[in-house]
Design an enzyme around this catalytic site. Structure first.
Site, PDB file in Angstrom:
ATOM      1  N   HIS A  26       3.806  11.268  -3.578  1.00 14.59           N
ATOM      2  CA  HIS A  26       4.353  11.850  -2.341  1.00 14.59           C
ATOM      3  C   HIS A  26       5.843  12.230  -2.441  1.00 14.59           C
ATOM      4  O   HIS A  26       6.693  11.787  -1.677  1.00 14.59           O
ATOM      5  CB  HIS A  26       3.981  11.088  -1.067  1.00 14.59           C
ATOM      6  CG  HIS A  26       4.363   9.644  -0.921  1.00 14.59           C
ATOM      7  ND1 HIS A  26       5.620   9.154  -1.167  1.00 14.59           N
ATOM      8  CD2 HIS A  26       3.643   8.596  -0.472  1.00 14.59           C
ATOM      9  CE1 HIS A  26       5.639   7.875  -0.898  1.00 14.59           C
ATOM     10  NE2 HIS A  26       4.455   7.506  -0.478  1.00 14.59           N
ATOM     11  N   HIS A  80      -2.750  -3.585   2.315  1.00 16.45           N
ATOM     12  CA  HIS A  80      -1.981  -2.383   2.666  1.00 16.45           C
ATOM     13  C   HIS A  80      -2.943  -1.207   2.758  1.00 16.45           C
ATOM     14  O   HIS A  80      -3.719  -0.959   1.843  1.00 16.45           O
ATOM     15  CB  HIS A  80      -0.919  -2.162   1.579  1.00 16.45           C
ATOM     16  CG  HIS A  80      -0.028  -0.977   1.787  1.00 16.45           C
ATOM     17  ND1 HIS A  80       0.152  -0.368   3.011  1.00 16.45           N
ATOM     18  CD2 HIS A  80       0.750  -0.283   0.913  1.00 16.45           C
ATOM     19  CE1 HIS A  80       1.002   0.639   2.877  1.00 16.45           C
ATOM     20  NE2 HIS A  80       1.365   0.716   1.616  1.00 16.45           N
ATOM     21  N   GLU A  82      -2.362   2.059   2.828  1.00 21.98           N
ATOM     22  CA  GLU A  82      -2.074   3.367   2.226  1.00 21.98           C
ATOM     23  C   GLU A  82      -3.161   3.694   1.193  1.00 21.98           C
ATOM     24  O   GLU A  82      -3.693   2.814   0.522  1.00 21.98           O
ATOM     25  CB  GLU A  82      -0.668   3.397   1.588  1.00 21.98           C
ATOM     26  CG  GLU A  82      -0.269   4.819   1.245  1.00 21.98           C
ATOM     27  CD  GLU A  82       1.237   5.009   0.986  1.00 21.98           C
ATOM     28  OE1 GLU A  82       1.989   4.034   0.929  1.00 21.98           O
ATOM     29  OE2 GLU A  82       1.638   6.192   0.844  1.00 21.98           O
ATOM     30  N   ASP A  84      -3.497   4.802  -1.730  1.00 20.95           N
ATOM     31  CA  ASP A  84      -3.510   4.401  -3.141  1.00 20.95           C
ATOM     32  C   ASP A  84      -4.106   2.997  -3.306  1.00 20.95           C
ATOM     33  O   ASP A  84      -4.433   2.590  -4.420  1.00 20.95           O
ATOM     34  CB  ASP A  84      -2.113   4.496  -3.786  1.00 20.95           C
ATOM     35  CG  ASP A  84      -1.010   3.878  -2.967  1.00 20.95           C
ATOM     36  OD1 ASP A  84      -1.121   3.827  -1.728  1.00 20.95           O
ATOM     37  OD2 ASP A  84      -0.005   3.447  -3.553  1.00 20.95           O
ATOM     38  N   HIS A 146       5.238  -1.885   2.861  1.00 17.39           N
ATOM     39  CA  HIS A 146       5.814  -0.570   2.974  1.00 17.39           C
ATOM     40  C   HIS A 146       5.446   0.159   4.253  1.00 17.39           C
ATOM     41  O   HIS A 146       6.122   1.100   4.668  1.00 17.39           O
ATOM     42  CB  HIS A 146       5.365   0.222   1.726  1.00 17.39           C
ATOM     43  CG  HIS A 146       5.509   1.682   1.737  1.00 17.39           C
ATOM     44  ND1 HIS A 146       4.528   2.553   1.360  1.00 17.39           N
ATOM     45  CD2 HIS A 146       6.559   2.433   2.106  1.00 17.39           C
ATOM     46  CE1 HIS A 146       4.955   3.790   1.462  1.00 17.39           C
ATOM     47  NE2 HIS A 146       6.169   3.756   1.909  1.00 17.39           N
ATOM     48  N   ASP A 165       2.884  -3.440  -2.157  1.00 23.22           N
ATOM     49  CA  ASP A 165       3.920  -2.563  -2.723  1.00 23.22           C
ATOM     50  C   ASP A 165       5.192  -3.316  -3.142  1.00 23.22           C
ATOM     51  O   ASP A 165       5.884  -2.898  -4.082  1.00 23.22           O
ATOM     52  CB  ASP A 165       4.327  -1.485  -1.705  1.00 23.22           C
ATOM     53  CG  ASP A 165       3.335  -0.346  -1.650  1.00 23.22           C
ATOM     54  OD1 ASP A 165       2.483  -0.238  -2.549  1.00 23.22           O
ATOM     55  OD2 ASP A 165       3.405   0.451  -0.697  1.00 23.22           O
ATOM     56  N   TYR A 193      11.549   2.494  -7.849  1.00 19.84           N
ATOM     57  CA  TYR A 193      10.541   2.316  -6.799  1.00 19.84           C
ATOM     58  C   TYR A 193      11.198   1.827  -5.509  1.00 19.84           C
ATOM     59  O   TYR A 193      10.932   2.337  -4.417  1.00 19.84           O
ATOM     60  CB  TYR A 193       9.483   1.312  -7.273  1.00 19.84           C
ATOM     61  CG  TYR A 193       8.297   1.219  -6.346  1.00 19.84           C
ATOM     62  CD1 TYR A 193       7.186   2.027  -6.514  1.00 19.84           C
ATOM     63  CD2 TYR A 193       8.291   0.315  -5.291  1.00 19.84           C
ATOM     64  CE1 TYR A 193       6.113   1.953  -5.650  1.00 19.84           C
ATOM     65  CE2 TYR A 193       7.222   0.226  -4.424  1.00 19.84           C
ATOM     66  CZ  TYR A 193       6.125   1.046  -4.615  1.00 19.84           C
ATOM     67  OH  TYR A 193       5.066   0.974  -3.744  1.00 19.84           O
ATOM     68  N   HIS A 226       1.408  -2.280  -7.929  1.00 26.69           N
ATOM     69  CA  HIS A 226       1.785  -1.228  -8.889  1.00 26.69           C
ATOM     70  C   HIS A 226       2.536  -1.852 -10.062  1.00 26.69           C
ATOM     71  O   HIS A 226       3.487  -2.623  -9.857  1.00 26.69           O
ATOM     72  CB  HIS A 226       2.737  -0.207  -8.261  1.00 26.69           C
ATOM     73  CG  HIS A 226       2.149   0.582  -7.138  1.00 26.69           C
ATOM     74  ND1 HIS A 226       1.179   1.539  -7.321  1.00 26.69           N
ATOM     75  CD2 HIS A 226       2.427   0.588  -5.801  1.00 26.69           C
ATOM     76  CE1 HIS A 226       0.874   2.091  -6.156  1.00 26.69           C
ATOM     77  NE2 HIS A 226       1.604   1.529  -5.212  1.00 26.69           N
TER      78      HIS A 226
END
Ligand code: FEO
Length: 404
Positions: A26, A80, A82, A84, A146, A165, A193, A226
């Site tokens: 993004h 989370h 999101e 991903d 996040h 995250d 990050y 991640h």
């Protein structure tokens, strides 16, 4: 068999996917790809923590299947929402029939709005504990870190923190632990990050670190969603780095972010840098012809000053400056000072617009230099003096005596 799980602690497996070719997340340039980490906890029952991006579903499934058949998953925890980390959830539910999907209240709401057609989600409150498969799980909301839905899952008996995250990095690796990878790269990717994902929430990060300490959470392993996993002494290192990033203490380092049409703005940038360096302060030139916006975000995290320069084109600033300043505005860097400069032919609106951008970001401006057409020696001297002024102010802020 391809795509095997990796056991990261007894009966706890990494079952994520590696996105080696990822180059843009993004708007954030990911030079080293990324991983989407999912984890399988195998007790009397089987718990999956997070999933992966939708297109890597099969990779995750194969890793899970190297430990247990998919239909044996009893619970899915979504730390989370999101995509991903939740993107593969709907696909997974075609093969696995968990007794419950567990998320925070906001997580349940967001998952439904994003993925649709989900079964009922079991909501856990901040601080709630559950025994799943004979193992204690504690859920801690980490709002805005996040997203508003985010939470940590803590396994007190195993001393493992699944941090989604937080403590993550876009760094595709085949070696699963931080201590198996290059430390400098890890630190840079972690900062990269942080700057691009978490910097706007630095105050919340500091509060969260305090809260984690107050709750007596001392992980042996931090497994984020991640990049590689922290274990042993690296856990303390990761927490210290996060505290440092979040504090954003000023440093004796200035970045000069600029673009140029016919080289005049670049000449000014170099003269400003010379002035900074003459005061023994570090200057980093970031020409936007080759610098990505996410690189600028990372450089500003490590710097005490941002000096922005643009030529005027069609009565406005260069589009590359508008792009990067819009992006930085959203990231809300703190504790910086600023200055502006730019060249122009006949109207010269760009520097005024640069001032407006920095003011919107609440960055105090300590100087400005404008130049019509090409800078002569006198104009370059003015630029040099602007650099000196910025450097002295930085030394002042950082508590060091000026050299002269
Ligand atoms: Fe890795 Fe906020 O998603």
């Amino acid at each position: 068999m391809t795509f095997k799980a990796v056991e990261i602690a007894k009966d706890v497996y990494w079952v994520g996917a590696i996105d080696w070719p990822l180059s843009d997340f993004h708007g954030y340039t990911t030079y080293r790809g990324s991983t989407y980490n999912a984890y399988l906890v195998v007790g009397d029952e089987v718990i999956l923590v997070d999933t992966v991006k939708k297109h890597l579903f099969k990779e995750m499934v194969k890793r899970i299947a190297s430990v247990i058949p998919l239909e044996k998953i009893d619970y899915v925890i979504s730390n989370h929402a999101e995509m991903d980390h939740s993107g593969a959830l709907v696909e997974l539910l075609k093969y696995a029939k968990p007794k419950a999907i567990i998320a925070s209240q906001m997580g349940a709401k967001n998952l439904k709005m994003q993925l649709h057609n989900l079964p009922e989600i079991t909501v856990v409150k901040d601080g709630e504990e559950k025994i799943l498969g004979g193992i204690k799980f504690k859920f801690i909301e980490t709002r805005m870190l996040h997203w508003p839905d985010s939470m940590f899952t803590w396994l007190p008996e195993r001393e493992i923190l699944f941090s989604q995250d937080a403590f993550g990095m876009h760094y595709a690796v085949s070696k699963i632990f931080v201590d198996e990878n290059d430390r400098h790269t890890v630190e840079w990717e972690m900062a990269y990050y942080y700057a691009n994902i978490l910097m706007p929430y630095s105050n919340l990060v500091l509060k969260l670190l305090e809260r984690v300490e107050a709750l007596g959470i001392k992980p042996k392993i931090i497994a984020s969603d991640h990049g590689p996993i922290f274990r042993g002494n690296d856990v303390t290192w990761a927490i210290q780095l996060y505290r440092k990033f979040a504090l954003q203490e000023p440093s004796k380092r200035a970045i000069i972010v600029y673009d140029t049409m016919w080289g005049s703005t670049e000449l000014m940038a170099k003269a400003i840098a010379d002035g900074i360096v003459s005061e023994k302060v570090e200057a980093v030139l970031l020409p936007l012809s080759k610098t990505k916006r996410s690189d600028v975000a990372t450089e500003i995290l490590y710097s005490g000053a941002i000096i922005v320069g643009s030529p005027t084109i069609n009565n406005t600033l260069f589009p590359s400056l508008a792009d990067v300043l819009t992006y930085l505005f959203g990231l809300r860097p703190q504790n910086k000072i600023g200055a502006v400069f730019g060249s122009y032919g006949w109207s010269g609106e760009a520097t005024k617009q640069l001032v407006e951008y920095l003011e919107k970001m609440k960055i105090p401006i300590i100087g400005e230099v404008k130049c019509q057409f090409v800078p002569d020696d006198e104009k370059l001297r003015e630029c040099f003096e602007l650099g000196v002024k910025v450097a002295r102010e930085l030394k002042n802020i950082c508590g060091e005596k000026q050299n002269g």
